[in-house]
Write a protein that holds these residues in place. Structure first.
Motif, PDB file in Angstrom:
ATOM      1  N   TYR A 435      58.198  17.550  76.851  1.00  0.00           N
ATOM      2  CA  TYR A 435      59.539  17.699  76.271  1.00  0.00           C
ATOM      3  C   TYR A 435      60.536  16.765  76.955  1.00  0.00           C
ATOM      4  O   TYR A 435      61.336  16.095  76.290  1.00  0.00           O
ATOM      5  N   ASN A 439      62.732  13.559  75.467  1.00  0.00           N
ATOM      6  CA  ASN A 439      64.183  13.640  75.399  1.00  0.00           C
ATOM      7  C   ASN A 439      64.909  12.711  76.362  1.00  0.00           C
ATOM      8  O   ASN A 439      66.044  12.310  76.091  1.00  0.00           O
ATOM      9  N   CYS A 465      56.823  20.176  72.393  1.00  0.00           N
ATOM     10  CA  CYS A 465      58.281  19.982  72.287  1.00  0.00           C
ATOM     11  C   CYS A 465      58.923  21.113  71.492  1.00  0.00           C
ATOM     12  O   CYS A 465      59.994  21.608  71.852  1.00  0.00           O
ATOM     13  N   THR A 466      58.275  21.519  70.407  1.00  0.00           N
ATOM     14  CA  THR A 466      58.805  22.614  69.591  1.00  0.00           C
ATOM     15  C   THR A 466      58.823  23.921  70.373  1.00  0.00           C
ATOM     16  O   THR A 466      59.787  24.698  70.310  1.00  0.00           O
ATOM     17  N   GLN A 469      61.656  23.842  72.898  1.00  0.00           N
ATOM     18  CA  GLN A 469      62.946  24.005  72.211  1.00  0.00           C
ATOM     19  C   GLN A 469      63.206  25.460  71.862  1.00  0.00           C
ATOM     20  O   GLN A 469      64.331  25.962  72.016  1.00  0.00           O
ATOM     21  N   ASP A 470      62.168  26.159  71.396  1.00  0.00           N
ATOM     22  CA  ASP A 470      62.321  27.565  71.033  1.00  0.00           C
ATOM     23  C   ASP A 470      62.557  28.442  72.262  1.00  0.00           C
ATOM     24  O   ASP A 470      63.425  29.328  72.254  1.00  0.00           O
ATOM     25  N   VAL A 472      63.786  27.615  75.158  1.00  0.00           N
ATOM     26  CA  VAL A 472      65.097  27.342  75.759  1.00  0.00           C
ATOM     27  C   VAL A 472      66.174  28.198  75.105  1.00  0.00           C
ATOM     28  O   VAL A 472      67.149  28.599  75.744  1.00  0.00           O
ATOM     29  N   GLN A 473      66.003  28.500  73.819  1.00  0.00           N
ATOM     30  CA  GLN A 473      67.001  29.275  73.094  1.00  0.00           C
ATOM     31  C   GLN A 473      66.958  30.762  73.421  1.00  0.00           C
ATOM     32  O   GLN A 473      67.986  31.442  73.355  1.00  0.00           O
ATOM     33  N   ARG A 479      64.879  28.345  80.284  1.00  0.00           N
ATOM     34  CA  ARG A 479      65.987  27.400  80.125  1.00  0.00           C
ATOM     35  C   ARG A 479      66.446  26.869  81.481  1.00  0.00           C
ATOM     36  O   ARG A 479      66.755  25.688  81.620  1.00  0.00           O
TER      37      ARG A 479
END
Length: 494
Positions: A435, A439, A465-466, A469-470, A472-473, A479
């Protein structure tokens, strides 16, 4: 003043509201119910920043109208909180909920409607694609089945020539594109190969050509895909034993636009693409490619394919000069309905020199600061915002630096990180490394990341990466890991 409509047509259980309540009270009550739901799901600071400024205007049946401070504000909440808003409005109003945004631009100016906006791109007509049975062994001219399909061109209406700022940096690409749009496949510019760094408008020009071709020749079948998408489709076709169908589909396209073709760096996908290229080019169809580097600099590509990339016209897009940057800022500010003083325009254009994307991002941030702070856009505000975005020079970020940092952070060795183990800690560390490479390193392709992380394929990198991203939310601990590693990797130069 601009309206945007959002429709939600799924079944839900509405919150009870008193139907006898006065209309002017009902829309307030409904929005307050929405705020309560939202407040239970996100951070209080986010509620205060992005939802408290929204003012309910009216409720007409199932249609709720709310007022937002700017179009940027609307775009942000629709992007960041799309699912939350959708579910909340369904819950508050019902299955037929409709959400309208009333946008009042910054600085008390009348809302502006962009005259160049294309609205929508004409759709492709259905085409017949030959299909084969996986178990069959048809001859080269045998077509056991015909399937009628309608292809979505996947063109973005906002990427039209009318919204493109032309300057010395892209003049040749624009001129060639306009010529192609008048006679696709019949100019010397076939293929058209656009290359240059990120944010210079390669995708915009490529899609603008497709949009104009659809306007001028409605019967032409236009398709926009990325190099990664083509590669993924190829891999799916291999797994499903449908390579013949895959190639047959692409051979029916009249105008094929492939963005970021440098990602097409696998032998099998290149072989299929070679066949597609030969068929389309030989049939007088138009081919348009974009890349972050010139054809001669592409790595891991077959020589026969590279030679074909050079058949037409290769155009390098360069960094915009000062005059072009000012022109771009004026155009974009008009789209936002914002008046910028000349000194602000001059400051931004002199401060942001890299590409159009950074200019646009800086302007968006400037509008956001002015909106949330209920202030005019001044030179002092521009200095503050630009300083936050541009900052100081940073050390070069490499895959080696990221892998080293991840290993140090999780107290593991590089061999452990790259080993084919399923231990959770190692897997998560490896996913974070992928990831961060994607980025933090400009122009780092998925194939490169996979090769550096133990020979993983691009699908594994996409999944990693997906997943990050999930997480982290929704996972604060995860995170924190990502933020800590980023702060360790990207540090100001002393």
């Amino acid at each position: 003043m601009v309206f945007y409509q959002k429709n939600f047509n799924h079944l839900c259980i509405p919150i009870d509201t008193n139907p006898r309540m006065a209309d002017q009270e009902r829309h307030i009550a409904v929005w307050n119910n929405c705020l309560q739901i939202i407040a239970n799901n996100i951070d209080p600071q986010q509620v205060s920043t992005w939802f408290k400024p929204i003012r309910p205007v009216s409720l007409d049946g199932a249609r709720l109208t709310v007022e937002v401070p700017s179009d940027f504000f609307r775009e942000y909440i629709e992007g960041a909180y799309k699912d939350l808003i959708r579910l909340t409005i369904r819950r508050a109003i019902g299955a037929d909920a409709q959400l309208y945004y009333l946008v009042r631009p910054v600085q008390n100016r009348q809302g502006m409607v962009l005259p160049q906006e294309e609205g929508s791109v004409p759709g492709n007509n259905p085409i017949s694609v030959p299909t084969y049975q996986p178990a069959g062994n048809p001859g080269p001219f045998v077509f056991p089945g015909i399937k009628r399909v309608t292809i979505n061109s996947r063109l973005n209406p906002s990427y039209c020539f009318g919204n493109l700022v032309e300057g010395d940096c892209n003049k040749m690409g624009v001129s060639a594109g306009e010529s192609i749009a008048q006679a696709p496949g019949k100019t010397p510019f076939n293929p058209l190969f656009l290359f240059g760094g990120p944010g210079l408008g390669k995708t915009h020009i490529a899609q603008a050509i497709g949009i104009d071709i659809k306007k001028n020749f409605p019967d032409q079948v236009v398709l926009y895909v990325t190099g990664n998408e083509f590669k993924t489709q190829y891999m799916d076709a291999v797994k499903g034993n449908r390579i013949v169908d895959f190639i047959a589909f692409y051979q029916r396209i009249d105008v094929l636009i492939v963005d970021d073709i440098q990602d097409l760096a696998t032998p099998g996908a290149q072989n299929s693409f070679f066949n597609v290229f030969n068929h389309l080019h030989g049939s007088g169809k138009q081919l348009i490619f974009t890349s972050d580097r010139a054809p001669a600099d592409l790595q891991n590509f077959e020589e026969r394919l590279l030679s074909r990339f050079k058949w037409g016209l290769s155009v390098e897009l360069s960094r915009p000069d000062y005059a072009t940057r000012v022109k771009m800022l004026k155009s974009r500010s008009e789209r936002e309905g914002v008046a910028l003083e000349e000194e602000v325009l001059a400051y931004l254009a002199s401060r942001i020199k890299t590409n159009f994307r950074e200019l646009e991002g800086t302007l968006t941030s400037l509008v956001a600061y002015a909106t949330l702070g209920h202030s005019d856009i001044s030179l002092d505000l521009a200095r503050t915002v630009t300083g936050n975005i541009v900052g100081e020079e940073h050390t070069d970020v490499t895959t080696d630096l990221i892998l080293k940092t991840v290993c140090e952070y999780f107290n593991i060795t590089r061999d452990q990180l790259l080993a084919p183990t399923r231990k959770r800690q190692i897997v998560q560390a490896r996913q974070i490394a992928m990831y961060e490479c994607r980025n933090l390193i400009p122009n780092c392709s998925l194939s490169t990341i996979g090769a550096e992380l133990g020979g993983k394929d691009h699908a594994t990198v996409v999944h990693a990466c997906t997943t990050v991203q999930d997480l982290v939310q929704i996972d604060k601990q995860f995170r924190q890991w990502v933020e800590d590693i980023e702060s360790m990797v990207v540090v100001p130069v002393e």
